[in-house]
Structure formats: C-alpha cells, structure tokens
Design a protein around this motif. Structure first.
Motif, PDB file in Angstrom:
ATOM      1  N   LEU A 225       0.808  -1.121   0.005  1.00 12.79           N
ATOM      2  CA  LEU A 225      -0.043  -0.055  -0.064  1.00 12.79           C
ATOM      3  C   LEU A 225       0.664   1.250   0.117  1.00 12.79           C
ATOM      4  CD1 LEU A 225      -2.931  -0.977   2.629  1.00 12.79           C
ATOM      5  CD2 LEU A 225      -2.933  -0.795  -0.013  1.00 12.79           C
ATOM      6  N   ILE A 226       0.436   2.082  -0.555  1.00 11.41           N
ATOM      7  CA  ILE A 226       1.114   3.606  -0.694  1.00 11.41           C
ATOM      8  C   ILE A 226       0.595   4.437   0.640  1.00 11.41           C
ATOM      9  CG2 ILE A 226       1.317   5.791  -1.761  1.00 11.41           C
ATOM     10  CD1 ILE A 226       0.876   4.177  -4.620  1.00 11.41           C
ATOM     11  N   ILE A 227      -0.656   4.205   0.918  1.00  8.05           N
ATOM     12  CA  ILE A 227      -1.249   5.121   2.016  1.00  8.05           C
ATOM     13  C   ILE A 227      -1.804   4.078   2.936  1.00  8.05           C
ATOM     14  CG2 ILE A 227      -2.652   6.721   2.731  1.00  8.05           C
ATOM     15  CD1 ILE A 227      -2.574   8.004   0.092  1.00  8.05           C
ATOM     16  N   PRO A 228      -1.642   3.992   4.171  1.00  7.47           N
ATOM     17  CA  PRO A 228      -2.040   2.870   5.030  1.00  7.47           C
ATOM     18  C   PRO A 228      -3.488   3.315   5.167  1.00  7.47           C
ATOM     19  CG  PRO A 228      -0.187   3.918   5.993  1.00  7.47           C
ATOM     20  CD  PRO A 228      -0.494   4.643   4.710  1.00  7.47           C
ATOM     21  N   ASN A 229      -4.441   2.320   5.410  1.00  2.05           N
ATOM     22  CA  ASN A 229      -5.704   2.282   5.680  1.00  2.05           C
ATOM     23  C   ASN A 229      -6.431   2.698   4.266  1.00  2.05           C
ATOM     24  OD1 ASN A 229      -5.507   1.464   8.440  1.00  2.05           O
ATOM     25  ND2 ASN A 229      -4.730   3.394   9.163  1.00  2.05           N
ATOM     26  N   THR A 230      -5.832   2.678   3.281  1.00  2.00           N
ATOM     27  CA  THR A 230      -6.887   2.904   2.145  1.00  2.00           C
ATOM     28  C   THR A 230      -6.642   1.742   1.182  1.00  2.00           C
ATOM     29  OG1 THR A 230      -5.131   3.873   0.970  1.00  2.00           O
ATOM     30  CG2 THR A 230      -6.093   5.409   2.077  1.00  2.00           C
ATOM     31  N   ARG A 231      -7.203   1.599   0.088  1.00  2.00           N
ATOM     32  CA  ARG A 231      -6.945   0.543  -0.796  1.00  2.00           C
ATOM     33  C   ARG A 231      -5.779   1.030  -2.016  1.00  2.00           C
ATOM     34  NH1 ARG A 231     -11.583  -2.039  -3.683  1.00  2.00           N
ATOM     35  NH2 ARG A 231     -12.109  -0.077  -4.294  1.00  2.00           N
ATOM     36  N   LEU A 232      -5.261   2.247  -1.918  1.00  2.00           N
ATOM     37  CA  LEU A 232      -4.128   2.670  -2.795  1.00  2.00           C
ATOM     38  C   LEU A 232      -2.976   1.869  -2.713  1.00  2.00           C
ATOM     39  CD1 LEU A 232      -3.757   4.584  -5.214  1.00  2.00           C
ATOM     40  CD2 LEU A 232      -2.858   6.048  -3.547  1.00  2.00           C
ATOM     41  N   HIS A 233      -2.647   1.154  -3.727  1.00  4.20           N
ATOM     42  CA  HIS A 233      -1.607   0.286  -3.677  1.00  4.20           C
ATOM     43  C   HIS A 233      -0.415   0.817  -4.717  1.00  4.20           C
ATOM     44  CE1 HIS A 233      -2.900  -1.662  -7.458  1.00  4.20           C
ATOM     45  NE2 HIS A 233      -4.148  -1.366  -6.908  1.00  4.20           N
ATOM     46  N   GLY A 234       0.797  -0.046  -4.663  1.00  2.00           N
ATOM     47  CA  GLY A 234       1.730   0.570  -5.544  1.00  2.00           C
ATOM     48  C   GLY A 234       1.521   0.625  -7.156  1.00  2.00           C
ATOM     49  N   GLY A 235       0.379  -0.366  -7.643  1.00  2.00           N
ATOM     50  CA  GLY A 235       0.017  -0.333  -8.907  1.00  2.00           C
ATOM     51  C   GLY A 235      -0.185   1.010  -9.742  1.00  2.00           C
ATOM     52  N   ILE A 236      -0.649   2.066  -9.056  1.00  2.00           N
ATOM     53  CA  ILE A 236      -0.759   3.296  -9.512  1.00  2.00           C
ATOM     54  C   ILE A 236       0.568   3.842 -10.385  1.00  2.00           C
ATOM     55  CG2 ILE A 236      -0.701   4.765  -7.661  1.00  2.00           C
ATOM     56  CD1 ILE A 236      -2.754   5.393 -10.587  1.00  2.00           C
ATOM     57  N   ILE A 237       1.531   3.591  -9.274  1.00  2.00           N
ATOM     58  CA  ILE A 237       2.953   4.016  -9.639  1.00  2.00           C
ATOM     59  C   ILE A 237       3.575   3.243 -10.795  1.00  2.00           C
ATOM     60  CG2 ILE A 237       5.471   4.483  -8.897  1.00  2.00           C
ATOM     61  CD1 ILE A 237       4.035   4.849  -6.225  1.00  2.00           C
ATOM     62  N   PHE A 238       3.330   2.003 -10.821  1.00  5.52           N
ATOM     63  CA  PHE A 238       3.641   1.085 -11.602  1.00  5.52           C
ATOM     64  C   PHE A 238       2.970   1.383 -12.901  1.00  5.52           C
ATOM     65  CE2 PHE A 238       2.511  -2.978 -14.160  1.00  5.52           C
ATOM     66  CZ  PHE A 238       3.654  -3.431 -14.413  1.00  5.52           C
ATOM     67  N   ALA A 239       1.666   1.658 -13.243  1.00  7.91           N
ATOM     68  CA  ALA A 239       0.909   1.762 -14.278  1.00  7.91           C
ATOM     69  C   ALA A 239       1.554   2.971 -14.906  1.00  7.91           C
ATOM     70  CB  ALA A 239      -0.450   1.989 -13.914  1.00  7.91           C
ATOM     71  N   ILE A 240       1.687   4.241 -14.271  1.00 10.29           N
ATOM     72  CA  ILE A 240       2.107   5.620 -14.754  1.00 10.29           C
ATOM     73  C   ILE A 240       3.332   5.377 -15.260  1.00 10.29           C
ATOM     74  CG2 ILE A 240       2.681   7.767 -14.293  1.00 10.29           C
ATOM     75  CD1 ILE A 240       0.521   7.929 -12.364  1.00 10.29           C
ATOM     76  N   THR A 241       4.430   4.597 -14.632  1.00 15.94           N
ATOM     77  CA  THR A 241       5.660   4.355 -15.183  1.00 15.94           C
ATOM     78  C   THR A 241       5.606   3.548 -16.691  1.00 15.94           C
ATOM     79  OG1 THR A 241       6.151   4.032 -13.113  1.00 15.94           O
ATOM     80  CG2 THR A 241       7.960   3.591 -14.553  1.00 15.94           C
ATOM     81  N   LEU A 242       4.567   2.626 -16.473  1.00 10.90           N
ATOM     82  CA  LEU A 242       4.532   1.712 -17.772  1.00 10.90           C
ATOM     83  C   LEU A 242       3.795   2.673 -18.927  1.00 10.90           C
ATOM     84  CD1 LEU A 242       4.998  -0.970 -18.384  1.00 10.90           C
ATOM     85  CD2 LEU A 242       2.556  -1.576 -18.187  1.00 10.90           C
ATOM     86  N   VAL A 243       3.336   3.560 -18.746  1.00 13.90           N
ATOM     87  CA  VAL A 243       2.459   4.227 -19.661  1.00 13.90           C
ATOM     88  C   VAL A 243       3.336   5.387 -20.236  1.00 13.90           C
ATOM     89  CG1 VAL A 243       0.872   5.999 -20.281  1.00 13.90           C
ATOM     90  CG2 VAL A 243       0.259   3.996 -18.758  1.00 13.90           C
ATOM     91  N   ILE A 244       4.279   6.040 -19.476  1.00 14.64           N
ATOM     92  CA  ILE A 244       5.246   6.840 -19.672  1.00 14.64           C
ATOM     93  C   ILE A 244       6.172   6.102 -20.644  1.00 14.64           C
ATOM     94  CG2 ILE A 244       7.135   8.547 -18.969  1.00 14.64           C
ATOM     95  CD1 ILE A 244       5.287   8.977 -16.643  1.00 14.64           C
ATOM     96  N   LEU A 245       6.616   4.995 -20.310  1.00 15.79           N
ATOM     97  CA  LEU A 245       7.610   4.095 -21.120  1.00 15.79           C
ATOM     98  C   LEU A 245       6.990   3.834 -22.437  1.00 15.79           C
ATOM     99  CD1 LEU A 245      10.130   2.364 -21.261  1.00 15.79           C
ATOM    100  CD2 LEU A 245       8.611   0.530 -20.458  1.00 15.79           C
TER     101      LEU A 245
END
Lengths: 359, 512
Positions: free
Chosen positions: A189-209
């Motif tokens: 998780l990026i922010i504890p007690n939420t559902r926000l996980h590292g996938g968003i960073i992975f996805a944005i990196t991939l899209v930029i690539l």
C-alpha cells in the motif's frame, strides 16, 4: 528550437484531436447536468458531490486513483493495437486470463518478497500476451478480422476461468474464487488504511515508457506507419506482419497486466468475472485519450472521477449508479463521430489562433 | 453557330477564401468537342461540377440551349440533358453492366426490373455509338476501358446531349484512348456536344474543335484548334516558358555500380502480370524506361526488386552483389529508392505530418537515432531541408500529407527519396496525374539524378515521358520483355513501343 516546440504544441490543437475529446466531454457533462435536474440535483449541487466524493478526504482521493489504475493500463493496451490499426475489442478476455494466472502463481508458489510480486505480474502479462496470439495468428495467416476473434476469445476466457474457479482451482468455501495469494505477492500500500497500492505508480511508469516508445523509437514509428497505411509501410521496408504480431502481443500484455495488477493490489484472489468490464472501459479511455499515452492518463483520471462522483451521488442522493455509463456512452458516440465536427472546430481554432501555415 | 451551353461570369469561392473560379464566361457550341485545359488546381473540376449541378456558383448564370438553367443538384443537370463521365468511376462492382447503367432510373415491370427491355435498350445505344458491351457482365469482371464505356452509356441512357468528360484518358492505355476518341466522334455525329477536360496537350490537340485554357481559376482564352500549338497552349497554361530539360549526360558502364536482373521469374496476381524470364541491365547514370500497358507485370517487377515478392527463379544483382535473399530494408540500405506508382496508397502516411513522411522508408538509418531514440532536431532539420529544397507548399513540416495537393505530395516523395541519394531509383509513373509545371519539375530532377550517376528504372504509360527521359527502353508484355532498344529518336521509339505494346516485336524490315 523554441519555435519548433511552440509549433508542435499548437498543431495538436489545430488538428482538432485533443479538442474534439474536450468538446465531447463538455457536451456529455451538459447533458448529464440536465438529466440530473429533475432528480433535484442542480449543477451546483452536482459540482459539490464531485468535490466531496473525489476530494472530500484522503480516502476519497485514494479511491479515485485506485479506479484510475486499471483504466490506465487497459486504455493503453487498447491504444497500442489502435495505433497499429487493430482493434483489440476483447481485451477483457486478456484481463481475465492475466488475472487468473497471476492469482494462480500467487497462491500456488512461495517466493521471496518483491520477487513474488514481480513474478505474478510477469506471468499475468505474458499470459495476456499469449492469449491474444491466437487472434494475431489468424489475422496474419488467414486475414480474419481481430474484432471477431478477440471477442470470441473473450467468451472462451469467461468460461475457461469460470470452470477453473468453480472446479480445480476453487478455494474451500461458498464463493467461486481461488485461494488468496501469498503475502509476498501483494502490492504494498502507498497510503495505509486505504486501498491505494503501488499499482498506480507501476501503471504510470509503464504508460510513460510506452509514450516514449511511441514517440521516440523506430518500433513506435513502424507501428504508427502500419496503422496509418500498411501498404506504404510495406513499401518502406517495414515487416507488416511482424508489427501486427508485436502490437497485438503488447496490447495483450497490457491487458494481462491490468488483471494481474488488480489481483495483486485489490482483490488478492481471483473470483468469477472480477474484471466487471474494465477492459471495455479501457476502449472508451483510449478513444477519449486519442490513443496518446499522455491523453490516456488524463482520460483515465477523468473516468475515475466520474465513477467516484456517481458513487457519491448514489449514496447521498439516491441517483442511479448507471449514470456514469450513460455519460460514457454519450462521450463515445461524440468521439466516434468527431469527423463530422472536427473540421469545423479546427477552422474556428485557426481563425482565432491565426494561420499556422507559415513556419 | 448555336451555343449549347453558355456560362456567364461564373465565380466560386470556397470556404477559406480559395477562389476556384473567377468570372469565367464560356460558350460551347452545339456539336463541337470543346476542351478545357489547365494545370491541377486551375479550376477545371470545380467548373465542371458547377455545370453538372454538384456545386452551386456564388455568382454567374448558366444557359442551356438559350434557356437559363437553375442547377441545384445532379438531377437538375439530367433534366437539362447534361451528363458527366467522372474521372474516378462511380460504379458498383457487384452489379452487372445493365444494373449500373439504369441505377436510379430503373425501368420496371411490376416490382422487378424489366431486364429484357433494359438489355435490349442498352444494346441499341451501345451499337449506335460503337461501344459493344455485354449488359449482363459484372463490373468487377470487365477491364478499365469497358468500365469507362459503361460510364458513358450511363450518361447516354439518361438522354444527355451535353456530355462532360473529366480527364477520361488518365486511366486508359494509348490503345484505349484511341478507341475513346472514336467514340467521341460518333457521339458528335449523333448530335451530342462534348466538353473534354484534360491536361494532356497532345490529346487535346488531336480531338478538339476549340480549346479553352484556365489558369488559377481564370479563363486565359479560347483558341480554335487551328490556332493552337502545344507551345502556345503550354505557355497559356503555365504562364511562362520554363520547359527546358537539363542536358542529359551519358552514363558509365562501371560494373560495380550496375543494376542487373538475370532470367527473373516471379508470380504476380494474374498470369499476365507474372514475370517470365526477364533480364535487364541499367548502367550507372542511365535511365531504363519500361513501357507497357497496365497489368503486364510492371507491379510484380517492382515488388520483386524491392523484396516484397520472392522470385521463383533468376538473380537480382546490384553493385555486383546478389540481392535475392536480402530483406527489403537491406535492399534499401544498399541504396535503392522508390517512387511508387500510387503516391497516396503506397508512398505516404496521409494522416501523418510531412516530417514523419520524410522519414518513411529511411527509418532504419542509424544516423536518425541516438541511443535508440530519434534525434528530433536532426530530423527536424532534414524535413525542413526537403520542404524548402523541393518547394513543397505550404512550407510547414507539420502539415498532414493529406492536406497537400497531388503535386506537392509527389514532390514530398521525390524529395524524400532523392535526399537520401539513392544509387538506384525506381520511379513508377512519377508524374501520374500531375500538371505540366510539376511534371517538368520532376523530369528535370530525374535527369539531374541520372547525371549524378544514379541508375534509374522508369516505369510509365506515358510515351512522351518515356521517350523524353530514357536512354534505353524495354517494352513489357504479359510479363515478358518483348523488345528493348536504345532510345535515340523520340518519334521512332514511340512507333516501336506502339507496336510492341500489342505484343508484337517490331521488325526493322517492315518499315522503310
């Protein structure tokens, strides 16, 4: 040098591409606001719900990003195929296959932290890519339209995954789902007690690539050339069949990754039809984002905002949940018919910005 | 003489301020063949569209047989007995000849077409005008020349008296053109009036009674056939006398720069277009012209040379190296450039900007990349150079290729290929559909390349072009080279090609 940059920027607008998406979105918002009026929601109130639902708390903001992640990946997947002039309408199928295989390798194996996560993402992506090779093969060898084959493969994937989660890979219990994946395979998780996980960073990196590949590399250029004119591409020495395989494969990989990231980040197990149409949403995202990765980032966020707002309205004011689908529909139709009004818009733009012909 | 058609100061301005026609007045006499000539963009097609009711003029009047005609659609034009034979055929391939002809004006028996009456009627018209076609044949099965006859019959079926032909010869072989002109004469004999649009001076001089020249949307003048020469017409069309071709220089026969094909065989889409035992040799600094009627193997030859079609036999040798096994990119790397026959379908990415089109076909070049990424500034410089050196209008490298005119699209392809200094250039119909000015420009550039030592393979249907540019000429017929010779005198070469086009080798003893 500076002149060049300016010119390029303005040309995006005079081409009318980004504009027609904005135009479609504006019209759709106006229509939705009118539809909301008889339900007792004024535009002001609707705006209030958007602010509250999407930005009201840290948790709400995190939910928008959680919804953005799969849209971003699926939208980019669809866009890669679109760029090569191909329509991967069955990306939902690759999401299911990628998700299932990621879940399988997540609960079946025991690997060290990080490595396990990377493994299930790789497996998910590869399986999505392999799943679409059947349509790619049929397209190249037999000339069968990929719209039909990817869609048919989607139906096969529904029943195949269904069989596996009610049969051999079913976890004990009542729900038709696989066992939970191992802790090491879960996206942190990026922010504890939420559902926000590292996938968003992975996805944005991939899209930029991928944006970089599209814009700066020979491969990106060749994909675009095949998409715009396969005959001219062939005359230019480009191996058209290779590009068809490559772009469909990459599109499938992105589909598979969409599924894998959702499993690793949100659901932590595979259950029947967990994807709930995010692949089809990806098509909308790609259309509105004009197959441009950067455009897709904006359009994915936009649709995530719409979804979240809609949810907020459903909870607070009893507005039907399906309003966001209505909005999506309007936008898709307007974008699909852009040719009808695009010319007009760019004419008006040219008149206001001036003549762009002199460089 | 009575005027069948009279135009009075027709003016048409398109949105964006482009004046397509400005104050054009014109009289077409009954029973004459009146040619309208002008470069691409001179306003010919706009004027014809106005006459046939497809466009409305902003100003001006049209009189048909002395009566003012209000034309607000093609149906109005039909009611005034004006018919148009379009440059690009508007036929439905799956339908039969008869069905295409009657489409929109069907004669019915109950709910069905009255096929017997229709076929009979079509046969009657077609024999009267010397255009034998089988009404029951499907359009997709008949050759181009026949399709055009169907277009003409369509107009005649609608009882047109004034017939407009919009560049009808651009798709035809020399034989078919002759036949078309025969039909013209028969039409005139039967009281029809013909408006013939063209930019080919030779044809215009051959067939017309009077010739009107347009330039930049305005009428320059109308000449009687007897007053017109190709020189004064060309001058009226382009406005100056730049027709000088650069002096041709002799090629060299250095072995390591030659392009050569030995006993080449390859399968084409039809039997006639399959290559049979083709051998050619082009020296450095030489232009080899390939003459032939469309579909006799030219396309297969080009595709085999650039590596799209694998040969079943024979060798392709360039600079002393056999190329048979090389990929298309490896062949390009050896210095092969191509101007394809259809610039829009084969040569350009229409929806991409000029800049990206400057790269197409040369995207393999290492000089365009730094660490696997495009050198943007370098590519920018090169595209700017191509645009300015080849005078592409508008001079903006971000313009989409689709927004360029035909001549500028061709300049873009030419510029791209020549910029990369090919050692062997394949030019297929390089001036197809271009106006005189662009044609002269491109011809000069080709000669320039030749003088620099490039081997050039020129494939064309235009005999003037072939005999003007080529050092050697080979005639291809049903996939075979049936005659090849050194091109010394244009007129003689033309006769020799003309004979060979029909599949017969020219015998020197036959002529004296």
């Amino acid at each position: 040098m500076k002149l060049r940059k300016q010119n390029e920027f303005i040309n995006i607008f005079t081409r009318g591409s980004a504009l027609s998406s904005l135009f479609a979105i504006t019209i759709a918002i106006i229509i939705i606001l009118i539809v909301l009026l008889p339900m007792g929601i004024s535009p002001k109130k609707a705006f209030h719900y958007t602010i509250k639902g999407c930005f009201g708390s840290l948790y709400n903001i995190s939910e928008v990003l959680v919804k953005t992640t799969p849209l971003l990946l699926a939208g980019t997947g669809v866009a890669i195929a679109f760029r090569a002039g191909l329509f991967n309408i069955g990306i939902e199928g690759q999401i299911l296959i990628g998700g299932l295989m990621a879940a399988y390798s997540g609960f079946q194996w025991n690997l060290p932290p990080i490595i396990h996560l990377i493994t299930i993402l790789l497996i998910g992506g590869m399986c999505g890519g392999l799943w679409i090779l059947v349509p790619a093969y049929l397209k190249v060898k037999k000339g069968i339209n990929e719209v039909i084959t990817t869609l048919l493969m989607y139906y096969i994937s529904i029943y195949l995954t269904h069989y596996l989660v009610v049969g051999p890979w079913k976890a004990p219990g009542l729900t038709p789902a696989t066992p939970y994946i191992k802790h090491n395979a879960i996206f942190p998780l990026i922010i504890p007690n939420t559902r926000l996980h590292g996938g968003i960073i992975f996805a944005i990196t991939l899209v930029i690539l991928i944006a970089w590949i599209f814009k700066k590399t020979r491969m990106g250029f060749e994909i675009k050339a095949v998409g715009l004119n396969p005959i001219a591409a062939e005359y230019a020495g480009i191996k058209v069949n290779k590009i068809i395989y490559l772009s469909l494969f990459l599109s499938g990989v992105l589909g598979g990754l969409t599924g894998a990231v959702e499993i690793a980040g949100i659901h932590h197990r595979f259950f029947d039809q967990f994807s709930s149409g995010m692949g089809f949403d990806g098509i909308t995202v790609a259309l509105v984002g004009k197959n441009n990765p950067i455009g897709i980032i904006f359009s994915a966020i936009f649709f995530a905002l719409i979804r979240t707002t809609n949810l907020e309205m459903a909870v607070s004011a009893g507005v039907p949940k399906y309003l966001s689908f209505l909005m999506e529909g309007i936008i898709v139709i307007l974008v699909a018919f852009e040719n009808i009004y695009q010319e007009k818009i760019s004419q008006i733009m040219r008149r206001h910005i001036g003549d762009m012909d002199t460089d | 003489m009575k005027a069948a058609l009279r135009l009075e100061s027709i003016t048409k301005t398109f949105p964006g301020g482009i004046i397509a026609n400005h104050d054009i007045s014109l009289e077409v006499y009954e029973g004459e063949i009146h040619s309208i000539i002008g470069e691409n963009g001179a306003g010919k097609t706009t004027l014809m569209k106005i006459i046939s009711g497809l466009l409305k003029p902003d100003k001006g009047k049209i009189y048909v047989y002395g009566r003012e005609a209000k034309l607000s659609g093609p149906l109005d034009a039909i009611s005034y007995k004006i018919g148009m034979v379009h440059q690009h055929f508007v036929l439905i391939p799956r339908f039969t000849v008869a069905e295409n002809i009657v489409l929109g004006m069907e004669k019915k028996k109950g709910l069905n077409l009255d096929k017997e009456w229709i076929n009979e009627h079509i046969r009657k018209i077609s024999t009267r005008y010397g255009m034998e076609v089988d009404p029951t044949a499907r359009i997709e099965e008949i050759p181009v020349g026949e399709k055009q006859k169907v277009e003409i019959l369509k107009v005649l079926y609608r009882n047109a008296n004034i017939i407009i032909f919009d560049e009808p010869t651009s798709v035809l072989s020399p034989e078919e053109i002759k036949e078309l002109f025969k039909i013209f004469r028969l039409l005139i004999k039967n009281g029809k009036t013909i408006l013939f649009i063209s930019h080919k001076l030779k044809e215009v001089l051959e067939i017309s009674d009077r010739i009107t020249v347009l330039r930049k949307g305005m009428k320059v003048g109308t000449l009687l056939r007897t007053e017109a020469t190709s020189n004064n017409l060309a001058e009226m069309m382009i406005g100056n006398k730049q027709r000088l071709i650069i002096q041709k220089e002799k090629g060299s026969s250095e072995k390591d720069k030659q392009f050569q094909i030995e006993d080449l065989e390859a399968k084409g889409s039809t039997l006639a277009s399959s290559l049979k035992n083709i051998s050619i040799k082009i020296n450095s600094g030489e232009i080899l012209g390939i003459a032939g009627v469309e579909g006799n193997g030219q396309e297969t030859l080009v595709n085999t040379i650039i590596g799209i079609i694998p040969p079943s036999k024979g060798r392709i040798i360039f600079k002393g190296r056999e190329m048979n096994k090389l990929t298309p990119i490896e062949r390009r790397e050896m210095g092969i450039g191509i101007i394809p026959s259809d610039r829009q379908k084969e040569g350009l990415l229409l929806r991409a900007p000029v800049k990206e089109n400057c790269l197409l076909g040369y995207q393999y070049k290492k000089e365009y990349y730094r660490f696997g990424t495009f050198k943007e500034d370098y590519i920018y410089e090169i595209s700017r150079k191509i645009v300015s050196e080849y005078d592409i209008q508008p001079p903006n490298i971000y313009t989409k290729a689709a927004d360029l005119s035909g001549g500028n699209q061709q300049r873009l392809i030419l510029g791209r290929e020549l910029y990369h200094n090919p050692e062997f250039l394949i030019a297929v119909r390089p001036t197809r559909g271009l106006d005189l000015k662009s044609t002269i420009y491109i011809h000069n550039k080709l000669i320039e390349m030749k003088n620099k030592g490039t081997c050039i393979l020129l494939i064309s249907y235009d005999l003037d072009e072939l005999t003007e540019l080529s050092d050697k000429i080979a005639v291809i017929y049903e996939g075979k080279i049936i005659d090849s010779f050194i091109n010394t005198e244009s007129e003689k070469s033309k006769i020799r090609i003309g004979v060979a086009l029909g599949g017969v080798k020219y015998e020197i003893t036959e002529t004296k």
